[in-house]
Design an enzyme around this catalytic site. Structure first.
Site, PDB file in Angstrom:
ATOM      1  N   CYS A  46       3.478   1.688   2.677  1.00 37.64           N
ATOM      2  CA  CYS A  46       4.716   0.945   2.425  1.00 37.64           C
ATOM      3  C   CYS A  46       5.677   1.799   1.597  1.00 37.64           C
ATOM      4  O   CYS A  46       6.890   1.832   1.850  1.00 37.64           O
ATOM      5  CB  CYS A  46       4.429  -0.355   1.679  1.00 37.64           C
ATOM      6  SG  CYS A  46       3.419  -1.540   2.586  1.00 37.64           S
ATOM      7  N   ASP A  95      16.898  25.120 -30.398  1.00 36.05           N
ATOM      8  CA  ASP A  95      15.640  25.115 -29.649  1.00 36.05           C
ATOM      9  C   ASP A  95      15.820  24.643 -28.209  1.00 36.05           C
ATOM     10  O   ASP A  95      14.896  24.778 -27.404  1.00 36.05           O
ATOM     11  CB  ASP A  95      14.616  24.201 -30.338  1.00 36.05           C
ATOM     12  CG  ASP A  95      14.246  24.684 -31.730  1.00 36.05           C
ATOM     13  OD1 ASP A  95      14.090  25.906 -31.897  1.00 36.05           O
ATOM     14  OD2 ASP A  95      14.136  23.847 -32.637  1.00 36.05           O
ATOM     15  N   ASP A 147       8.623  26.063 -32.933  1.00 38.44           N
ATOM     16  CA  ASP A 147       9.685  26.466 -33.845  1.00 38.44           C
ATOM     17  C   ASP A 147       9.131  26.289 -35.257  1.00 38.44           C
ATOM     18  O   ASP A 147       8.185  25.517 -35.467  1.00 38.44           O
ATOM     19  CB  ASP A 147      10.909  25.581 -33.625  1.00 38.44           C
ATOM     20  CG  ASP A 147      11.958  25.767 -34.700  1.00 38.44           C
ATOM     21  OD1 ASP A 147      12.342  26.921 -34.950  1.00 38.44           O
ATOM     22  OD2 ASP A 147      12.356  24.755 -35.304  1.00 38.44           O
ATOM     23  N   ASP A 175      13.004  21.088 -32.761  1.00 39.80           N
ATOM     24  CA  ASP A 175      13.766  19.911 -33.210  1.00 39.80           C
ATOM     25  C   ASP A 175      15.257  20.155 -33.315  1.00 39.80           C
ATOM     26  O   ASP A 175      16.011  19.231 -33.612  1.00 39.80           O
ATOM     27  CB  ASP A 175      13.246  19.431 -34.567  1.00 39.80           C
ATOM     28  CG  ASP A 175      13.621  20.386 -35.694  1.00 39.80           C
ATOM     29  OD1 ASP A 175      13.756  21.603 -35.433  1.00 39.80           O
ATOM     30  OD2 ASP A 175      13.782  19.924 -36.833  1.00 39.80           O
ATOM     31  N   CYS A 184       0.841  -1.191   0.000  1.00 45.84           N
ATOM     32  CA  CYS A 184       0.000   0.000   0.000  1.00 45.84           C
ATOM     33  C   CYS A 184       0.879   1.245   0.000  1.00 45.84           C
ATOM     34  O   CYS A 184       2.105   1.172   0.023  1.00 45.84           O
ATOM     35  CB  CYS A 184      -0.917   0.017   1.219  1.00 45.84           C
ATOM     36  SG  CYS A 184      -0.021   0.076   2.789  1.00 45.84           S
TER      37      CYS A 184
END
Length: 740
Positions: free
Chosen positions: A25, A631, A424, A627, A22
């Protein structure tokens, strides 16, 4: 060398933790790990049963051995992930549940028979004979786990079950021994046996459901071929993939799965990358193209030069990212963990108060114990601990199958709240390479004439603009005539003889030097220039003059999916912005074509990050999509960075989400799956809290008997996991549009 000196950095270390039941724990294991000297952070995931530990650089005391010892001292088992046994399929647990249910059924049968008017009850000693093996054999795990929790000075779900069922069993045994020779009072053997059986059943169903959430990892691991055909000494040799090295030449036959990341050096084919990129159609591959290990080669034989093997392949990186996200902990889970850490002690106090209160109010200590047992049973906090991690596991898994890799749970949680997406331009919304976007012929000539003559002039050139022209001519299936006496005109263009005429292709400067009249094409040239396009003129040089035959406009073409991507984000109520280093004319043309109202042009990389920060005004949550290396600062500055895998490694390492193909529609899909996951988390937590908030008072006031409480507790865990599994039905909108 001193062997006691720790490495400069050992982080992170991942352990497989056994015995957790649980959320309390989870909190206890984290607390035990954080006490180890040198541990800077520890995150434990109940759904994956893993602990990820960050160790400070130069730490001496924090080793794998000390970490394992700390977990074991807290009452759990710990192994390194590599040494962890293969997950069980649940057969032994299933057998135990079936056997426990078989022994319990005669105990609950009287209640069921009463519904149809039959009155039957097994004798007291028969009830004891049925309940005893359930309590001591099938309930042993609760005693063992509960005792470990007590020794560690804490409590867990198993302790609640052990205390509750022992109280019910002990009370029944006392009543049986006391009244054996007299009229038999009501016994509660069925309550203790039913609770143990239901809890075991709930854990078994929960385990089955959790195994289903790992389907994405198993599917990705299954993509790894065991062997590869390597060219050695002019002959094909089949080797284990672990023995392949970067630079080796690998042969892939039609229909085979590609074993390594590589670049095609010979052959052409179509490659099915669907389980890696989510791309529904096979992708055409030719010499010079890169292929990804795990993809399936279609009709043609391929020769590859190996670029990456083992842990450095794209597939291995994908698996690591998905595992990291599934093992991660969302910010909301930390709040749940804090609540759960004090939950068990509070429940024990409530159960004690319930027992004392009923005893004082009624003097019936039997009823007091029964109601206290009901409190202990209904309160098990399994559902609280499972609501968030199971939803994250399913959400990241289903996203990975659609080509969306979510690096960490925090990105998944933040993405649902995104209000602005900043794109971009180059390579993200556009193709990232020059293409022929405009072709105009002068009066008296055709576009095909202009195109094939321009292609003839540039057929031996490797310049990007030349490739754009020859590619378009090939697409139109034009017959390109040969050229001769080709000559470069530095800074202006080039010239050659084609079809018996001297032709030149070049810039505005060449047009002006030759004194050629643009005529009716001047307006088109100005329009293209305003859009930031590059204009080239095709000119025929005659004895006494230069004649303009046509013009070609070059630009970075907008991706075919970009319009749908922006429209989809608009449907989701998300504002879009474009940030680009290109000139204003080019940026304005793309923004206007896509319907993006806000754009910033001539933006340097550092300025992109500042622009992202500026967009945050008013509490907006920003996602940045890019990409390239330029960036990376903006991706890091955004609340959520989204990188395209078709770009640079730097961008992917910086971003929290990676799109495995260059389709901008996946941005909306990534935000949508985050919204669905977040909704699932909230729904799961609502039901988890609701069971306890409603169930505990009902049990305390005597309105729930232990059998019903046990059923409700088991149902809460199964319903929360089942709720998370509904996410498996999610489908990406880009996939839906492709198949519509």
């Amino acid at each position: 060398m001193n062997s006691t000196v720790a490495p400069t950095a050992i982080s992170p270390v991942t352990l497989q933790v056994g015995g957790m039941t649980c959320a309390s724990c989870v909190a206890r294991v984290e607390k035990a790990l954080l006490k180890v000297g040198g541990v800077s952070a520890a995150s434990v995931n109940l759904a994956t049963e893993t602990a990820t530990v960050q160790i400070a650089a130069g730490a001496v005391g924090a080793t794998v051995a000390t970490l394992k010892a700390a977990v074991e001292k807290a009452g759990y088992t710990a192994t390194t992930v590599a040494d962890a046994p293969a997950p069980r399929r649940g057969l032994s647990d299933g057998w135990a549940v079936a056997a426990s249910a078989a022994l319990t059924l005669p105990l609950v049968a009287p209640m069921l028979l009463q519904l149809v008017g039959l009155d039957w009850m097994p004798g007291g000693w028969a009830q004891l004979a049925l309940a005893l093996p359930v309590q001591l054999l099938f309930g042993a795990r609760f005693y063992i786990s509960g005792w470990k929790a007590v020794r560690a000075g804490a409590g867990n779900m198993d302790l609640l079950v052990a205390l509750g069922t022992t109280a019910a069993f002990g009370l029944s045994l006392y009543l049986l021994l006391r009244h054996a020779a007299h009229a038999m009072p009501h016994l509660y053997f069925e309550a203790s046996a039913t609770v143990i059986t239901l809890v075991r059943l709930g854990k078994w169903l929960e385990g089955r459901a959790k195994r289903q959430t790992a389907d994405a990892i198993r599917a990705l691991n299954a993509l790894r071929p065991a062997t590869a055909r390597v060219l050695r000494g002019g002959a094909e040799v089949e080797l284990p993939v672990e023995q392949v090295r970067v630079g080796d030449v690998v042969i892939v036959h039609p229909g085979e799965r590609i074993a390594v990341d590589g670049q095609i050096s010979a052959g052409r084919s179509h490659v099915d990358e669907s389980l890696i990129t989510g791309e529904s159609m096979p992708v055409a591959k030719d010499i010079g193209d890169r292929v990804t290990g795990g993809a399936i080669n279609a009709e043609g034989a391929l020769t590859l030069t190996t670029l990456a093997v083992g842990a450095e392949t794209t597939l291995a990186r994908i698996i690591r990212m998905v595992e990291s996200a599934q093992a991660g902990k969302a910010p909301i889970q930390r709040l749940v963990d804090r609540v759960s850490a004090v939950f068990v002690p509070v429940v024990l106090v409530i159960a004690l108060v319930t027992a004392i209160g009923w005893l004082l109010a009624t003097g019936d200590w039997e009823q007091a114990i029964v109601n206290a047992v009901s409190v202990l049973v209904i309160a098990c906090p399994c559902a609280l601990g499972l609501a968030t991690p199971t939803a994250i596991m399913v959400g990241t898994g289903v996203a990975a199958r659609r080509g969306i890799l979510i690096k960490d749970a925090q990105a998944l949680e933040l993405a649902h709240a995104v209000t602005i997406v900043a794109f971009d331009k180059t390579g993200t919304l556009t193709e990232g390479r020059p293409t022929l976007v405009a072709l105009h012929a002068a009066p008296g000539f055709s576009e095909d004439d202009v195109l094939r003559w321009s292609a003839a002039l540039q057929q031996r050139s490797d310049h990007p603009l030349a490739r754009a022209v020859t590619t378009r001519a090939l697409e139109r299936a034009l017959v390109v005539p040969p050229s001769r006496d080709a000559q470069a005109l530095p800074g202006r263009g080039l010239q050659a003889h084609v079809d018996g005429q001297l032709l030149a292709l070049g810039s505005n400067r060449l047009l002006q030097e030759l004194g050629a009249d643009a005529g009716t094409l001047a307006a088109q040239a100005r329009s293209l220039a305003d859009e930031g396009r590059t204009v080239s003129w095709l000119i025929r040089m005659e004895a006494d003059r230069a004649v303009v035959l046509g013009l070609l406009g070059f630009g970075d073409a907008i991706k075919s999916e970009a319009h749908a991507a922006i429209a989809r984000l608009r449907e989701l109520g998300i504002r879009t912005v474009m940030l680009t280093g290109d000139n204003r004319g080019s940026a304005e043309a793309v923004a206007r074509a896509l319907g993006i109202g806000d754009f910033r042009a001539d933006v340097l990389p550092a300025d992109k990050a500042a622009a992202v920060q500026a967009l945050r005004t008013g509490g907006a949550v920003i996602a940045m999509v890019g990409d390239g290396i330029n960036d990376a600062p903006a991706l890091a500055a955004a609340d959520v960075g989204i990188a395209l895998a078709t770009g640079t490694d730097v961008a992917m390492e910086t971003a929290g989400i990676t799109l495995m193909r260059g389709d901008p529609r996946l941005v909306a899909d990534a935000l949508d799956v985050s919204r669905r996951t977040w909704s699932t988390i909230r729904r799961g937590l609502f039901w988890a809290f609701a069971y306890n908030v409603v169930g505990i008072p009902l049990a305390a006031f005597g309105l729930l008997n232990p059998v019903v409480a046990g059923a409700a507790m088991a149902l809460s865990s199964v319903s929360v996991v089942g709720n998370a599994l509904l996410l498996r039905r999610w489908r990406a909108s880009s996939t839906r549009s492709e198949t519509a």
